[in-house]
Scaffold this active site. Structure first.
Site, PDB file in Angstrom:
ATOM      1  N   SER A 130       0.836  -1.200   0.000  1.00  0.00           N
ATOM      2  CA  SER A 130       0.000   0.000   0.000  1.00  0.00           C
ATOM      3  C   SER A 130       0.876   1.258   0.000  1.00  0.00           C
ATOM      4  O   SER A 130       1.659   1.452  -0.933  1.00  0.00           O
ATOM      5  CB  SER A 130      -0.948  -0.061   1.207  1.00  0.00           C
ATOM      6  OG  SER A 130      -2.047   0.795   1.032  1.00  0.00           O
ATOM      7  N   ASP A 226      -2.303  14.154  12.594  1.00  0.00           N
ATOM      8  CA  ASP A 226      -2.458  15.489  12.004  1.00  0.00           C
ATOM      9  C   ASP A 226      -1.758  15.574  10.647  1.00  0.00           C
ATOM     10  O   ASP A 226      -2.346  16.024   9.660  1.00  0.00           O
ATOM     11  CB  ASP A 226      -1.914  16.562  12.951  1.00  0.00           C
ATOM     12  CG  ASP A 226      -2.771  16.703  14.209  1.00  0.00           C
ATOM     13  OD1 ASP A 226      -3.970  16.360  14.146  1.00  0.00           O
ATOM     14  OD2 ASP A 226      -2.241  17.141  15.243  1.00  0.00           O
ATOM     15  N   HIS A 285      -7.092  -6.363   0.873  1.00  0.00           N
ATOM     16  CA  HIS A 285      -5.999  -5.412   0.680  1.00  0.00           C
ATOM     17  C   HIS A 285      -4.758  -5.799   1.492  1.00  0.00           C
ATOM     18  O   HIS A 285      -3.637  -5.630   1.029  1.00  0.00           O
ATOM     19  CB  HIS A 285      -6.487  -4.009   1.069  1.00  0.00           C
ATOM     20  CG  HIS A 285      -5.466  -2.934   0.898  1.00  0.00           C
ATOM     21  ND1 HIS A 285      -4.816  -2.710  -0.303  1.00  0.00           N
ATOM     22  CD2 HIS A 285      -4.969  -2.015   1.776  1.00  0.00           C
ATOM     23  CE1 HIS A 285      -3.969  -1.695  -0.159  1.00  0.00           C
ATOM     24  NE2 HIS A 285      -4.050  -1.259   1.095  1.00  0.00           N
TER      25      HIS A 285
END
Length: 304
Positions: A130, A226, A285
């Site tokens: 990924s 964040d 996945h």
């Protein structure tokens, strides 16, 4: 088997000072990767299993929200079965590696371009899942001299926004509230309950909860939520590239996953002209977690 580890330690312990918000993070200095020609590399946390120095090492790169421990059992098996050195690495903003406001693929590639020569592991075999697969692809395209061959796991050099739920996961993770001084088991159970309405798949929740850490009675996420949220659109795409990677490449796809579409194949072939495609039946996945034996067989075959 000799095992070497390096974990980044900030000036105030492994996760920096306790943060006021739940998604607080240790921060290492960064150029931001925008004003300068190259992002500033960070000292990544890694585990290196010893092996035959004449063979190219195998380097495992995890995906978003993952860590080097995702590949611990596979890494040991590869080291034992092939006799090669095997490296597992925490990407910046993940695991025990430092945090940075720059979460771009250019920065993640630069971190590896800095680390692998330091460890004497070039050229090496990159196995990336990924996000880690996109980092591996970019490094192979930028520095083919450092990459002996490439294995991308259920990912392509094409945007994958339409099939991911990562934005919803991040929102749910940021919203979690856990009282201080709770026992870890209770904190994990409470976090699991708060994630469940959004992350209904128990295996995915358990995976996300591997990032829950406790420092001085304060629970927080060890991933830099964040920075990752700010860069999520970028993480879901791939930096435009012109030069192709001439070496061997394997794209290992999950049979039940929609991350790599037939429409992606032309771009895969353009950038990786030697690419082979292989599908693992009954895998989603997270191919290495769903079908570990098939995953190992694919690695052995590709190395041979």
């Amino acid at each position: 088997m000799l095992r070497l580890s390096r974990t980044w330690r900030g000036p105030r312990g492994p996760f920096g000072s306790p943060a006021p918000s739940f998604s607080g993070a240790p921060v290492a200095p960064s150029s931001g990767g925008r004003g300068n020609a190259e992002p500033r590399p960070l000292p990544l946390s890694y585990t290196l299993l010893d092996g035959e120095a004449t063979l190219p090492a195998v380097v495992f790169l995890h995906g978003l929200f993952g860590s080097k421990t995702n590949f611990s059992s596979v890494a040991k098996a590869v080291a034992q079965q092939t006799g090669r050195r095997v490296l597992t690495v925490d990407a910046r903003n993940h695991g025990d590696s430092p945090h940075s406001p720059d979460a771009s693929y250019e920065a993640m590639s630069q971190d590896l371009q800095d680390l692998l020569p330091q460890l004497g592991l070039v050229p090496s075999v990159l196995v990336g899942h990924s996000m880690g697969g996109k980092t591996a692809m970019l490094m192979a395209l930028q520095r083919p001299d450092l990459v002996e061959r490439l294995m991308a796991v259920d990912i392509s050099p094409v945007a994958t926004t339409s099939v991911s739920h990562f934005a919803a996961y991040m929102t749910a993770m940021k919203a979690i509230v856990i009282p201080q001084k709770l026992p870890r088991s209770q904190a994990r159970k409470l976090a699991d309950e708060q994630l469940r309405p959004v992350v209904q798949d128990m295996a995915v929740r358990q995976f996300l909860l591997t990032n829950l850490v406790e420092v001085d009675g304060h629970f927080s996420w060890r991933v830099n939520l964040d920075a990752l949220a700010q860069h999520l659109d970028q993480i879901m795409t791939f930096p435009p590239q012109q030069q192709a990677y001439p070496g061997p490449a394997l794209f290992l796809l999950g049979g039940n996953s929609e991350f790599v579409q037939p429409s992606h194949h032309p771009e895969i072939r353009r950038l990786f002209p030697q690419a082979q495609m292989q599908t693992v039946p009954n895998a989603g996945h997270w191919v290495h977690a769903d079908r570990p034996q098939d995953f190992m067989a694919a690695i052995r075959s590709f190395l041979a």
